[in-house]
Design an enzyme around this catalytic site. Structure first.
Site, PDB file in Angstrom:
ATOM      1  N   CYS A  92       0.644  -1.113  -0.047  1.00 25.35           N
ATOM      2  CA  CYS A  92       0.071  -0.077   0.116  1.00 25.35           C
ATOM      3  C   CYS A  92       0.797   1.307   0.059  1.00 25.35           C
ATOM      4  O   CYS A  92       0.214   2.365  -0.160  1.00 25.35           O
ATOM      5  CB  CYS A  92      -1.055  -0.082   1.217  1.00 25.35           C
ATOM      6  SG  CYS A  92      -0.242   0.049   2.808  1.00 25.35           S
ATOM      7  N   CYS A 123      -1.130   7.321  18.884  1.00 23.27           N
ATOM      8  CA  CYS A 123      -0.597   6.953  20.068  1.00 23.27           C
ATOM      9  C   CYS A 123      -1.575   7.398  21.355  1.00 23.27           C
ATOM     10  O   CYS A 123      -1.892   8.538  21.499  1.00 23.27           O
ATOM     11  CB  CYS A 123       0.855   7.774  20.241  1.00 23.27           C
ATOM     12  SG  CYS A 123       1.662   7.263  21.942  1.00 23.27           S
ATOM     13  N   HIS A 129      -0.788  11.552  15.735  1.00 24.51           N
ATOM     14  CA  HIS A 129      -1.367  10.672  14.597  1.00 24.51           C
ATOM     15  C   HIS A 129      -0.278   9.598  13.785  1.00 24.51           C
ATOM     16  O   HIS A 129       0.657  10.283  13.558  1.00 24.51           O
ATOM     17  CB  HIS A 129      -1.706  11.801  13.466  1.00 24.51           C
ATOM     18  CG  HIS A 129      -2.265  11.184  12.103  1.00 24.51           C
ATOM     19  ND1 HIS A 129      -3.499  10.431  12.176  1.00 24.51           N
ATOM     20  CD2 HIS A 129      -1.506  11.257  10.991  1.00 24.51           C
ATOM     21  CE1 HIS A 129      -3.730  10.126  10.808  1.00 24.51           C
ATOM     22  NE2 HIS A 129      -2.610  10.395  10.054  1.00 24.51           N
ATOM     23  N   HIS A 132      -3.804   5.266   9.889  1.00 21.51           N
ATOM     24  CA  HIS A 132      -5.243   4.563   9.925  1.00 21.51           C
ATOM     25  C   HIS A 132      -5.216   3.007  10.044  1.00 21.51           C
ATOM     26  O   HIS A 132      -4.272   2.151   9.690  1.00 21.51           O
ATOM     27  CB  HIS A 132      -6.011   4.877   8.609  1.00 21.51           C
ATOM     28  CG  HIS A 132      -6.342   6.278   8.448  1.00 21.51           C
ATOM     29  ND1 HIS A 132      -5.466   7.039   7.836  1.00 21.51           N
ATOM     30  CD2 HIS A 132      -7.477   6.928   8.927  1.00 21.51           C
ATOM     31  CE1 HIS A 132      -6.022   8.432   8.127  1.00 21.51           C
ATOM     32  NE2 HIS A 132      -7.112   8.266   8.635  1.00 21.51           N
ATOM     33  N   ASP A 136      -8.845  -5.353   6.657  1.00 16.55           N
ATOM     34  CA  ASP A 136      -8.671  -6.154   5.528  1.00 16.55           C
ATOM     35  C   ASP A 136      -7.207  -6.721   5.449  1.00 16.55           C
ATOM     36  O   ASP A 136      -6.530  -7.154   4.242  1.00 16.55           O
ATOM     37  CB  ASP A 136      -8.597  -5.078   4.126  1.00 16.55           C
ATOM     38  CG  ASP A 136      -7.772  -4.173   4.014  1.00 16.55           C
ATOM     39  OD1 ASP A 136      -6.815  -3.893   4.956  1.00 16.55           O
ATOM     40  OD2 ASP A 136      -7.721  -3.143   2.948  1.00 16.55           O
ATOM     41  N   ARG A 144      -4.985  -4.298   9.070  1.00 15.68           N
ATOM     42  CA  ARG A 144      -3.969  -3.778   8.708  1.00 15.68           C
ATOM     43  C   ARG A 144      -3.628  -2.204   9.139  1.00 15.68           C
ATOM     44  O   ARG A 144      -4.366  -1.312   8.947  1.00 15.68           O
ATOM     45  CB  ARG A 144      -4.243  -3.503   7.069  1.00 15.68           C
ATOM     46  CG  ARG A 144      -3.058  -2.950   6.231  1.00 15.68           C
ATOM     47  CD  ARG A 144      -3.103  -2.778   4.756  1.00 15.68           C
ATOM     48  NE  ARG A 144      -4.483  -2.486   4.512  1.00 15.68           N
ATOM     49  CZ  ARG A 144      -4.732  -1.113   3.931  1.00 15.68           C
ATOM     50  NH1 ARG A 144      -3.696  -0.492   3.723  1.00 15.68           N
ATOM     51  NH2 ARG A 144      -5.973  -1.057   3.316  1.00 15.68           N
ATOM     52  N   CYS A 146      -1.951   0.783   8.956  1.00 17.83           N
ATOM     53  CA  CYS A 146      -1.152   1.469   7.871  1.00 17.83           C
ATOM     54  C   CYS A 146      -0.715   2.752   8.333  1.00 17.83           C
ATOM     55  O   CYS A 146      -1.348   3.913   8.981  1.00 17.83           O
ATOM     56  CB  CYS A 146      -2.144   1.784   6.873  1.00 17.83           C
ATOM     57  SG  CYS A 146      -1.580   2.560   5.097  1.00 17.83           S
TER      58      CYS A 146
END
Length: 158
Positions: A92, A123, A129, A132, A136, A144, A146
Site C-alpha cells: 500500500c 498514540c 497521528h 489508519h 482487510d 492492517r 497502515c
C-alpha cells in the site's frame, strides 16, 4: 412531512451500522505538552504528520522496506507501538502491521475526512497521528495498521 425527521433518523442509523467502528482503548496517561513544545521538539515533517494529521507520500518512508528485529515506537513520545514480527508488506506504500505490541497503546477514532469513513490511529500516550487501521489484513487478526514512517522511531532488539 411529519415523518421526514424519522426518515433522517433511520437513515443515520443505517449509515452508522454499515461503517467501521473504532474499538475502545485503555486510558493511558496523556503527555501534557503544548503545541509550542511539540513544534520545538519535532521536525517540520514530524509536526505536520504527528500533530496536524498529515500523510507522507506513499513509497517514500524509511520504514517501508525496513526489516530489522525490534520495536517500532512513537516518534512523539517513544512508546512502543509495534513489534517487528507484526510487520508485513501490504503493497500500500506505507509500513503495515497486523497488531499493536499490547492492547491500549493505540487509540482508534472515527475519521470522516476526505469523504471517506476510516479509523484513524493515534498514540494513546501523546495523541500523535500514526495513520489508519483497516479490516482487510491478510493475517489471522484481519487488521492492517497502515502507518506513516515519519510517525515512527525504532528500537533495535538486543
Amino acid at each position: 412531512m411529519k415523518s421526514f425527521p424519522y426518515f433522517l433518523f433511520a437513515l443515520a442509523l443505517a449509515f452508522q451500522a454499515c461503517s467501521q467502528t473504532p474499538k475502545s482503548t485503555s486510558s493511558m496517561d496523556k503527555l501534557p505538552v503544548t503545541e509550542a513544545e511539540w513544534k520545538a521538539r519535532l521536525s517540520e515533517d514530524e509536526y505536520y504528520i504527528l500533530r496536524q494529521k498529515g500523510t507522507e507520500r506513499p513509497y517514500t518512508g524509511k520504514f517501508l522496506m525496513h526489516n530489522e528485529e525490534g520495536y517500532y515506537t512513537c516518534r512523539g513520545c517513544g512508546t512502543r507501538l509495534f513489534k517487528s514480527d507484526s510487520k508485513f508488506d501490504s503493497h500500500c506504500g506505507w509500513p503495515s502491521f497486523d497488531k499493536e505490541v499490547k492492547a491500549g497503546v493505540i487509540k482508534e477514532t472515527a475519521d470522516l475526512t476526505l469523504g471517506m469513513r476510516r479509523i484513524e490511529i493515534t498514540c494513546a500516550k501523546c495523541g500523535g497521528h500514526l495513520g489508519h487501521v483497516f479490516d482487510d489484513g491478510p493475517t489471522e487478526t484481519g487488521l492492517r495498521y497502515c502507518v506513516n514512517s515519519v510517525s515512527l522511531g525504532f528500537e533495535k532488539q538486543k
